[in-house]
Design an enzyme around this catalytic site. Structure first.
Site, PDB file in Angstrom:
ATOM      1  N   ALA A 156       0.855  -1.187   0.000  1.00  0.00           N
ATOM      2  CA  ALA A 156       0.000   0.000   0.000  1.00  0.00           C
ATOM      3  C   ALA A 156       0.883   1.225   0.000  1.00  0.00           C
ATOM      4  O   ALA A 156       1.935   1.244   0.651  1.00  0.00           O
ATOM      5  CB  ALA A 156      -0.924   0.006   1.212  1.00  0.00           C
ATOM      6  N   ALA A 157       0.462   2.234  -0.736  1.00  0.00           N
ATOM      7  CA  ALA A 157       1.173   3.510  -0.755  1.00  0.00           C
ATOM      8  C   ALA A 157       0.237   4.563  -0.183  1.00  0.00           C
ATOM      9  O   ALA A 157      -0.806   4.856  -0.771  1.00  0.00           O
ATOM     10  CB  ALA A 157       1.601   3.875  -2.172  1.00  0.00           C
ATOM     11  N   GLN A 160       4.725   4.285   2.938  1.00  0.00           N
ATOM     12  CA  GLN A 160       4.236   3.135   2.200  1.00  0.00           C
ATOM     13  C   GLN A 160       4.656   1.857   2.909  1.00  0.00           C
ATOM     14  O   GLN A 160       5.591   1.850   3.710  1.00  0.00           O
ATOM     15  CB  GLN A 160       4.698   3.153   0.751  1.00  0.00           C
ATOM     16  CG  GLN A 160       6.164   3.052   0.509  1.00  0.00           C
ATOM     17  CD  GLN A 160       6.491   3.307  -0.967  1.00  0.00           C
ATOM     18  OE1 GLN A 160       6.028   4.299  -1.553  1.00  0.00           O
ATOM     19  NE2 GLN A 160       7.271   2.429  -1.570  1.00  0.00           N
ATOM     20  N   LYS A 189       6.433  -0.623   7.372  1.00  0.00           N
ATOM     21  CA  LYS A 189       6.017   0.716   6.965  1.00  0.00           C
ATOM     22  C   LYS A 189       7.223   1.640   6.983  1.00  0.00           C
ATOM     23  O   LYS A 189       7.953   1.700   7.982  1.00  0.00           O
ATOM     24  CB  LYS A 189       4.944   1.261   7.906  1.00  0.00           C
ATOM     25  CG  LYS A 189       3.591   0.598   7.780  1.00  0.00           C
ATOM     26  CD  LYS A 189       2.575   1.265   8.693  1.00  0.00           C
ATOM     27  CE  LYS A 189       2.326   2.703   8.311  1.00  0.00           C
ATOM     28  NZ  LYS A 189       1.238   3.317   9.113  1.00  0.00           N
ATOM     29  N   ASP A 217      -9.126   7.569  11.758  1.00  0.00           N
ATOM     30  CA  ASP A 217      -8.951   7.487  10.310  1.00  0.00           C
ATOM     31  C   ASP A 217      -9.442   6.124   9.791  1.00  0.00           C
ATOM     32  O   ASP A 217      -8.699   5.408   9.117  1.00  0.00           O
ATOM     33  CB  ASP A 217      -7.478   7.687   9.964  1.00  0.00           C
ATOM     34  CG  ASP A 217      -7.266   7.999   8.484  1.00  0.00           C
ATOM     35  OD1 ASP A 217      -8.217   8.451   7.837  1.00  0.00           O
ATOM     36  OD2 ASP A 217      -6.141   7.784   7.986  1.00  0.00           O
TER      37      ASP A 217
END
Length: 560
Positions: free
Chosen positions: A129-130, A135, A157, A292
């Site tokens: 995932a970026a 990322q 990460k 989030d």
């Protein structure tokens, strides 16, 4: 890395974009309606919104940083923003351009102080995932490392090189835009944008501190310890720093992937309701929440061998929020008011939360909320989409001036609460277009009401104990006053004498009321098993005496 020229150009691009669309909004939404051309302004609104969303998408992708965060937030507002905007921005959830692995490798090795080959058996150069600030890459720890931490499959990460500087520039640009908007009276009177931006700045800087994120993950796990609904990744602390974070690989089904959920035998509608319940618990019970929870940060993990067939796995704990006790109590009352469709109680709750200033005249607002509940209360997202847009417009026009006049504000700690609730609503609507937030709120509100009743009993008991203590101490205090009077040692302050006398009279009346309340309540409780009518009547009759015992002192203090 970013140089000075790049940061200046970035700053100017953000400001130019904001200025252009602020002027456009002023022209079409304020100026043209004032000169009688509202129909002309409305004619091309959908096309303008689509162009705005498309241009912002392009800006966010090219700049990255905090602009991606803003776009991700808007793309999740399926419940509020029109599809013409959310559809243009939805790619920002998963399509952030990655940094070349050579740069990531060099940055990570410098941060960890060792070659990656000395730590990981392998690491996938293609990012899992970026994200906007970093990322993630799948990897496997070496045997010795895996034995130390207790797991081998991990996700690493790594921050984007130079992200600290980019965040500083983005915040500086957003501060300038906030200053512009603060000059608009309707904005200035309702929102303290500079204060909100500083709150956002704090959370953004915390988000790029991976040790802070790791500590958040541990705390989140402790909050939900023993709860089979929720899972979190373990942290490999030995291989984590402020800019590199190594976590157990918990990748599973993305929460909004309805096809994958059905293939796994999981009902998306059930996931929507469970996700809403878990987020409600975080916000309104624990007071510590994931701020989030967009679809890229929540997985549905099948667990066929456990007591539940699946669980919700949260990742990315860089942005967490805390709800102070007072705010949490206010939010609980707001939830109860929404579930009861009670406009007056809702307005009172909004005031208690701090969104509405105490000086506000709320009669018209109560009427507006009552009308809103009567017409749209209980409707799900899909049902609302079927309502004639003209009906929404008429309602908005009727109460637009009222809302503009009301002294609304956003209190401290409220920005992240709004973000979390908004993202939760968007995710649930994506899982199930017919998702009804009212149905999700009502069982939760019923539980809050039960808890509130228990708390009320405790509050009454505490106040009764306080009154009893005053009664027990009163004879000694009166005897002391009389003794000092006989000895000539009592000093009289005549300007305050009347107030003290009134206080003693009020206290005496409260004592009588407390005794009366206790007598009626005990008598009712004793008689109720034998004669339910008389017993219940006596218990009900004790309530006025209780209220007088509890509130007489407060009322007396307010009387000049």
């Amino acid at each position: 890395m970013t140089d000075v020229g790049d940061t200046r150009a970035r700053y100017r691009r953000i400001l130019r974009f904001a200025a252009r669309y602020m002027v456009q909004a002023w022209w079409f939404e304020l100026f043209l309606p004032r000169i009688g051309l509202a129909s002309l302004a409305a004619r091309g609104r959908a096309r303008r919104l689509q162009r705005l969303a498309r241009n912002f998408h392009a800006l966010a992708v090219s700049l990255g940083g905090l602009m991606i965060k803003v776009g991700q937030f808007m793309s999740s507002r399926l419940d509020v923003l029109p599809p013409v905007i959310t559809k243009e921005l939805e790619g920002l959830q998963d399509e952030v351009p990655p940094v070349r692995f050579e740069e990531i490798r060099a940055f990570a090795e410098a941060e960890l102080g060792a070659p990656l080959s000395a730590i990981y058996e392998w690491i996938d150069p293609e990012p899992l995932a970026a994200a906007s600030l970093g990322q993630a890459h799948r990897a496997r720890l070496l045997g010795v490392e895996a034995l130390e931490v207790g797991f081998a499959e991990v996700v690493v990460k790594v921050q984007r090189p130079g992200i600290d500087r980019i965040v500083d520039v983005d915040l500086a640009a957003l501060r300038r835009v906030a200053a512009w908007l603060s000059r608009v009276r309707v904005v200035r009177e309702h929102v303290d944008l500079p204060a909100l931006l500083e709150e956002f700045a704090i959370t953004s800087r915390e988000e790029i501190d991976y040790l802070h994120e790791a500590a958040n993950a541990e705390r989140f796990r402790e909050v939900f310890a023993g709860d089979p609904r929720v899972g979190t990744p373990d942290v490999a602390w030995e291989r984590s720093t402020r800019r590199v974070l190594t976590l157990a690989d918990v990748t599973a089904i993305k929460i909004t992937d309805r096809d994958a959920l059905r293939d796994a035998g999981i009902d998306p509608t059930e996931v929507a309701h469970e996700f809403a319940a878990v987020m409600f618990d975080q916000l309104f019970t624990h007071g510590y929440f994931h701020a989030d929870p967009h679809p890229g940060n929540v997985f549905v993990t099948p667990t066929p061998e456990a007591e539940r067939p699946w669980s919700l796995t949260f990742i990315d704990f860089g942005m967490m929020g805390e709800v102070p006790d007072r705010l949490r109590r206010g939010l609980q009352q707001l939830i109860i008011a929404v579930a009861a469709r009670n406009g007056r109680q809702l307005v009172d709750s909004i005031r208690d939360v701090g969104v509405l200033l105490p000086s506000a005249d709320t009669v018209e607002l109560e009427r507006a909320m009552t009308t809103l509940f009567a017409r749209f209360g209980g409707m799900g997202f899909a049902e609302l989409q079927e309502v004639d847009p003209r009906e929404f417009r008429d309602f908005a026009i009727e109460f637009r001036d009222l809302v503009r006049r009301m002294p609304f504000q956003l209190p401290e700690n409220f920005l992240l609460v709004i973000r979390a609730v908004s993202l939760t609503s968007g995710v649930c609507s994506a899982l199930d277009p017919a998702f009804n937030i009212w149905d999700a709120v009502e069982p939760y509100a019923q539980r809050l009401i039960r808890d509130e009743r228990g708390g009320l009993v405790q509050a009454f008991a505490k106040e009764a104990a306080s009154v009893a203590g005053l009664v027990a101490r009163m004879p000694r205090r009166v005897d002391d006053v009389l003794t000092r009077l006989e000895d000539g040692r009592l000093a009289v302050d005549s300007p305050r004498l009347d107030a003290r006398v009134r206080g003693l009279e009020t206290l005496a009346r409260r004592v009588v009321s407390a005794v009366l309340f206790a007598g009626l309540l005990i008598a009712g409780a004793v008689l109720r098993p034998e004669d339910a009518v008389i017993g219940a009547s006596l218990m009900i009759a004790s309530v006025p005496a209780l209220l007088h015992a509890l509130l007489a002192g407060v009322i007396a203090r307010r009387v000049p």
